[in-house]
Design a protein around this motif. Structure first.
Motif, mmCIF file in Angstrom:
data_model
loop_
_atom_site.group_PDB
_atom_site.id
_atom_site.type_symbol
_atom_site.label_atom_id
_atom_site.label_comp_id
_atom_site.label_asym_id
_atom_site.label_seq_id
_atom_site.Cartn_x
_atom_site.Cartn_y
_atom_site.Cartn_z
ATOM 1 N N MET A 22 -0.672 -2.733 -19.484
ATOM 2 C CA MET A 22 -0.664 -1.552 -18.536
ATOM 3 C C MET A 22 0.519 -1.948 -17.465
ATOM 4 N N LYS A 23 0.912 -0.940 -17.197
ATOM 5 C CA LYS A 23 1.738 -1.038 -15.772
ATOM 6 C C LYS A 23 1.504 -0.779 -14.380
ATOM 7 N N TYR A 24 1.778 -1.218 -14.019
ATOM 8 C CA TYR A 24 1.086 -1.474 -12.433
ATOM 9 C C TYR A 24 2.340 -1.394 -11.403
ATOM 10 N N VAL A 25 2.129 -0.801 -10.237
ATOM 11 C CA VAL A 25 3.194 -0.821 -8.719
ATOM 12 C C VAL A 25 2.116 -1.422 -8.112
ATOM 13 N N ILE A 26 2.960 -2.686 -7.573
ATOM 14 C CA ILE A 26 2.419 -3.669 -6.273
ATOM 15 C C ILE A 26 3.506 -2.808 -5.293
ATOM 16 N N LEU A 27 2.561 -2.271 -4.561
ATOM 17 C CA LEU A 27 2.933 -1.814 -2.610
ATOM 18 C C LEU A 27 2.919 -2.657 -1.727
ATOM 19 N N ILE A 28 4.123 -3.179 -1.521
ATOM 20 C CA ILE A 28 3.829 -3.980 -0.497
ATOM 21 C C ILE A 28 4.473 -3.397 1.178
ATOM 22 N N HIS A 29 3.485 -3.434 2.002
ATOM 23 C CA HIS A 29 3.119 -2.526 3.034
ATOM 24 C C HIS A 29 2.940 -4.166 4.199
ATOM 25 N N SER A 30 4.009 -3.754 5.376
ATOM 26 C CA SER A 30 4.563 -3.916 6.859
ATOM 27 C C SER A 30 4.309 -2.964 7.380
ATOM 28 N N ASN A 31 4.904 -4.717 8.605
ATOM 29 C CA ASN A 31 5.278 -4.017 9.468
ATOM 30 C C ASN A 31 6.537 -3.959 10.683
ATOM 31 N N PRO A 32 6.750 -2.083 11.361
ATOM 32 C CA PRO A 32 8.079 -2.193 10.779
ATOM 33 C C PRO A 32 8.431 -2.508 12.084
ATOM 34 N N GLN A 33 8.782 -3.324 13.483
ATOM 35 C CA GLN A 33 9.010 -3.628 13.532
ATOM 36 C C GLN A 33 9.001 -5.383 13.956
ATOM 37 N N PRO A 34 9.540 -6.717 13.722
ATOM 38 C CA PRO A 34 10.919 -6.374 13.817
ATOM 39 C C PRO A 34 11.606 -5.891 11.993
ATOM 40 N N TRP A 35 12.328 -5.428 12.062
ATOM 41 C CA TRP A 35 12.094 -4.962 10.331
ATOM 42 C C TRP A 35 13.229 -5.706 9.759
ATOM 43 N N GLY A 36 13.185 -5.904 8.267
ATOM 44 C CA GLY A 36 13.416 -6.668 7.239
ATOM 45 C C GLY A 36 13.124 -6.932 6.167
ATOM 46 N N HIS A 37 14.317 -8.263 5.294
ATOM 47 C CA HIS A 37 13.460 -9.015 4.676
ATOM 48 C C HIS A 37 14.105 -9.852 3.531
ATOM 49 N N PRO A 38 13.329 -11.379 3.384
ATOM 50 C CA PRO A 38 12.211 -11.155 3.104
ATOM 51 C C PRO A 38 10.469 -10.440 3.986
ATOM 52 N N THR A 39 9.902 -10.068 3.883
ATOM 53 C CA THR A 39 9.129 -8.893 4.808
ATOM 54 C C THR A 39 8.546 -10.426 5.824
ATOM 55 N N GLY A 40 7.990 -11.488 4.840
ATOM 56 C CA GLY A 40 7.393 -12.989 5.641
ATOM 57 C C GLY A 40 7.725 -13.486 6.865
ATOM 58 N N ASP A 41 9.013 -13.461 6.672
ATOM 59 C CA ASP A 41 10.587 -13.708 7.354
ATOM 60 C C ASP A 41 10.520 -13.179 8.879
ATOM 61 N N TYR A 42 9.578 -11.931 9.049
ATOM 62 C CA TYR A 42 9.655 -11.443 10.133
ATOM 63 C C TYR A 42 8.120 -11.306 10.813
ATOM 64 N N LEU A 43 7.118 -12.125 10.484
ATOM 65 C CA LEU A 43 6.023 -11.527 10.640
ATOM 66 C C LEU A 43 5.393 -12.566 10.662
ATOM 67 N N ALA A 44 4.298 -12.478 12.139
ATOM 68 C CA ALA A 44 4.039 -13.314 13.177
ATOM 69 C C ALA A 44 2.965 -14.323 12.528
ATOM 70 N N ASP A 45 2.314 -14.342 11.615
ATOM 71 C CA ASP A 45 1.682 -15.304 10.605
ATOM 72 C C ASP A 45 2.335 -15.881 9.792
ATOM 73 N N PHE A 46 3.177 -15.367 9.740
ATOM 74 C CA PHE A 46 4.115 -16.468 8.664
ATOM 75 C C PHE A 46 4.812 -17.074 8.985
ATOM 76 N N GLN A 47 5.387 -16.996 10.540
ATOM 77 C CA GLN A 47 6.181 -17.463 11.099
ATOM 78 C C GLN A 47 5.179 -19.147 11.355
ATOM 79 N N ALA A 48 4.123 -18.683 12.032
ATOM 80 C CA ALA A 48 3.348 -19.265 12.439
ATOM 81 C C ALA A 48 3.210 -20.956 12.403
ATOM 82 N N LEU A 49 3.085 -20.145 10.301
ATOM 83 C CA LEU A 49 2.810 -21.822 9.343
ATOM 84 C C LEU A 49 3.699 -22.704 9.762
ATOM 85 N N PRO A 50 3.241 -23.615 9.762
ATOM 86 C CA PRO A 50 3.977 -25.317 9.070
ATOM 87 C C PRO A 50 5.455 -24.482 8.074
#
Length: 130
Positions: free
Chosen positions: A1-29
């Motif tokens: 069975m084929k699936y597509v996994i679509l990654i949605h992210s806030n465009p500001q700031p923009w970069g990859h990997p997306t988690g490195d640019y997201l406040a929720d991820f950056q706030a973690l230890p």
């Protein structure tokens, strides 16, 4: 069975990997960020070894996107994506797995803090989900 996994992210700031640019991820230890990143890398390796990962790409900044619409009998291009959107498509992965449960298991690992991940089955030209 084929699936597509679509990654949605806030465009500001923009970069990859997306988690490195997201406040929720950056706030973690740091140890938690390392665990999440490690889990993701292990999953990608496992999927490659099993032949489940068919492909995927990170997408460039939404500022570089162009939209094409049909208007008055022809395709007309314009700036894109929609400026009012808070999230934009950051990338995608195409997977081929044994069943829906495995697709759900994989998508859950892709969904990191502050990210939205969409799991969608692909369709054959006749319109059948496969």
């Amino acid at each position: 069975m084929k699936y597509v996994i679509l990654i949605h992210s806030n465009p500001q700031p923009w970069g990859h990997p997306t988690g490195d640019y997201l406040a929720d991820f950056q706030a973690l230890p740091q140890a938690e960020r390392d665990r999440i990143s490690g889990d993701f890398e292990r999953l990608l390796t496992e999927m490659q070894e099993k032949g489940e990962l068919l492909g995927g790409e990170a997408l460039g900044s939404p500022d570089a996107a162009r939209l094409y619409r049909w208007d008055a009998g022809r395709a007309v291009s314009g700036d894109g994506p929609y400026s009012e959107a808070k999230e934009h498509l950051a990338g995608f992965f195409l997977i081929d797995v044994e069943d829906h449960a495995r697709a759900e298991e994989i998508a859950a690992v892709f969904a990191g803090p502050g990210e939205t991940v969409e799991l969608r089955p692909t369709m054959w030209p006749g319109g059948d989900d496969r």
